[in-house]
Design a protein around this motif. Structure first.
Motif, PDB file in Angstrom:
ATOM      1  N   UNK A  33      -4.387   9.379 -15.591  1.00 57.48           N
ATOM      2  CA  UNK A  33      -3.473   8.259 -15.376  1.00 57.48           C
ATOM      3  C   UNK A  33      -4.125   7.219 -14.470  1.00 57.48           C
ATOM      4  N   UNK A  34      -4.028   5.959 -14.841  1.00 58.86           N
ATOM      5  CA  UNK A  34      -4.452   4.852 -13.988  1.00 58.86           C
ATOM      6  C   UNK A  34      -3.269   4.459 -13.114  1.00 58.86           C
ATOM      7  N   UNK A  35      -3.502   4.289 -11.827  1.00 53.29           N
ATOM      8  CA  UNK A  35      -2.433   3.895 -10.914  1.00 53.29           C
ATOM      9  C   UNK A  35      -2.923   2.664 -10.146  1.00 53.29           C
ATOM     10  N   UNK A  36      -2.099   1.617 -10.166  1.00 54.78           N
ATOM     11  CA  UNK A  36      -2.486   0.340  -9.579  1.00 54.78           C
ATOM     12  C   UNK A  36      -1.445  -0.132  -8.572  1.00 54.78           C
ATOM     13  N   UNK A  53      -3.280   4.742 -20.053  1.00 58.20           N
ATOM     14  CA  UNK A  53      -1.922   4.732 -19.518  1.00 58.20           C
ATOM     15  C   UNK A  53      -1.961   4.287 -18.055  1.00 58.20           C
ATOM     16  N   UNK A  54      -0.824   3.790 -17.570  1.00 56.32           N
ATOM     17  CA  UNK A  54      -0.825   3.349 -16.179  1.00 56.32           C
ATOM     18  C   UNK A  54       0.566   3.420 -15.555  1.00 56.32           C
ATOM     19  N   UNK A  55       0.530   3.469 -14.223  1.00 56.45           N
ATOM     20  CA  UNK A  55       1.716   3.259 -13.394  1.00 56.45           C
ATOM     21  C   UNK A  55       1.336   2.174 -12.400  1.00 56.45           C
ATOM     22  N   UNK A  56       2.140   1.140 -12.337  1.00 59.96           N
ATOM     23  CA  UNK A  56       1.939   0.066 -11.368  1.00 59.96           C
ATOM     24  C   UNK A  56       2.987   0.258 -10.275  1.00 59.96           C
ATOM     25  N   UNK A  57       2.540   0.361  -9.030  1.00 62.94           N
ATOM     26  CA  UNK A  57       3.442   0.496  -7.882  1.00 62.94           C
ATOM     27  C   UNK A  57       3.657  -0.899  -7.320  1.00 62.94           C
ATOM     28  N   UNK A  58       4.828  -1.449  -7.608  1.00 61.04           N
ATOM     29  CA  UNK A  58       5.117  -2.830  -7.211  1.00 61.04           C
ATOM     30  C   UNK A  58       6.162  -2.858  -6.103  1.00 61.04           C
ATOM     31  N   UNK A  59       5.805  -3.468  -4.977  1.00 60.83           N
ATOM     32  CA  UNK A  59       6.768  -3.707  -3.906  1.00 60.83           C
ATOM     33  C   UNK A  59       7.617  -4.895  -4.316  1.00 60.83           C
ATOM     34  N   UNK A  60       8.929  -4.724  -4.324  1.00 62.37           N
ATOM     35  CA  UNK A  60       9.822  -5.801  -4.755  1.00 62.37           C
ATOM     36  C   UNK A  60      10.464  -6.505  -3.573  1.00 62.37           C
ATOM     37  N   UNK A  61      11.212  -5.758  -2.759  1.00 64.62           N
ATOM     38  CA  UNK A  61      11.894  -6.363  -1.625  1.00 64.62           C
ATOM     39  C   UNK A  61      11.915  -5.391  -0.456  1.00 64.62           C
ATOM     40  N   UNK A  62      12.173  -5.937   0.714  1.00 63.60           N
ATOM     41  CA  UNK A  62      12.351  -5.130   1.914  1.00 63.60           C
ATOM     42  C   UNK A  62      13.522  -5.659   2.706  1.00 63.60           C
ATOM     43  N   UNK A  63      14.098  -4.778   3.489  1.00 64.03           N
ATOM     44  CA  UNK A  63      15.240  -5.196   4.308  1.00 64.03           C
ATOM     45  C   UNK A  63      15.123  -4.540   5.678  1.00 64.03           C
ATOM     46  N   UNK A  64      15.015  -5.382   6.685  1.00 64.42           N
ATOM     47  CA  UNK A  64      14.986  -4.908   8.062  1.00 64.42           C
ATOM     48  C   UNK A  64      16.376  -5.118   8.633  1.00 64.42           C
TER      49      UNK A  64
END
Length: 168
Positions: A33-36, A53-64
């Protein structure tokens, strides 16, 4: 930055989750597996390998939440899968990838001893499959929320006060 470290640790962990699995790529080879992080790499050359094949780890939002509660980071995992079988059931491969990731974090919500997978009514594990036909490429996604350490305000007055030490 804590969110950046979370992303790096998730990339490593997903690599570990699939370390013993091989997936068919568009060239007919069986590969890991390719992971990006965040996006697929830009293909500089037409002969560059397909990122499937791949999994992309995408940061979308954060809340402090003001430093009182842990920071919450919302992550989207984008999955790409190749299956050229005429049965056209590649969605099952995507579902298998999603399930394996979900099982890992449902069984053990801690990641790298510093991030906690939040799973409750306000923070569900969501997943989706693509709407449109794209044979032999299949896509899906899962969303997760992690609690990370919050940046706290330092109290300089607290640091100035120390207990008196006994004198001889």
């Amino acid at each position: 930055m804590t969110a950046q470290i979370l992303q790096e640790e998730l990339v490593k962990e997903i690599g570990i989750i699939f370390k013993d699995d091989l997936f068919k790529d568009s060239a007919g080879e069986y590969i890991k597996m390719n992971v990006y992080e965040q996006n697929l790499p830009i293909r500089q050359d037409e002969d560059a390998p397909d990122p499937m094949p791949h999994v992309i780890v995408r940061l979308e939002t954060g809340q402090d939440n003001g430093g009182v509660e842990p920071q919450e980071v919302f992550v989207i995992l984008r999955i790409g899968y190749f299956d050229d079988d005429a049965e056209n059931n590649g969605h099952k491969g995507v579902l298998g990838i999603i399930q394996k990731i979900q099982e890992r974090f449902m069984k053990e919500p801690m990641l790298a001893k510093q991030f906690y997978f939040m799973h409750d009514e306000q923070h569900p594990f969501n997943w989706a499959l693509q709407d449109e036909e794209s044979f032999p490429y299949f896509f899906g996604a899962a969303s997760m929320t992690f609690a990370t350490a919050a940046i706290r305000k330092e109290d300089r007055f607290c640091l100035l006060y120390t207990s008196p030490s006994p004198r001889d």
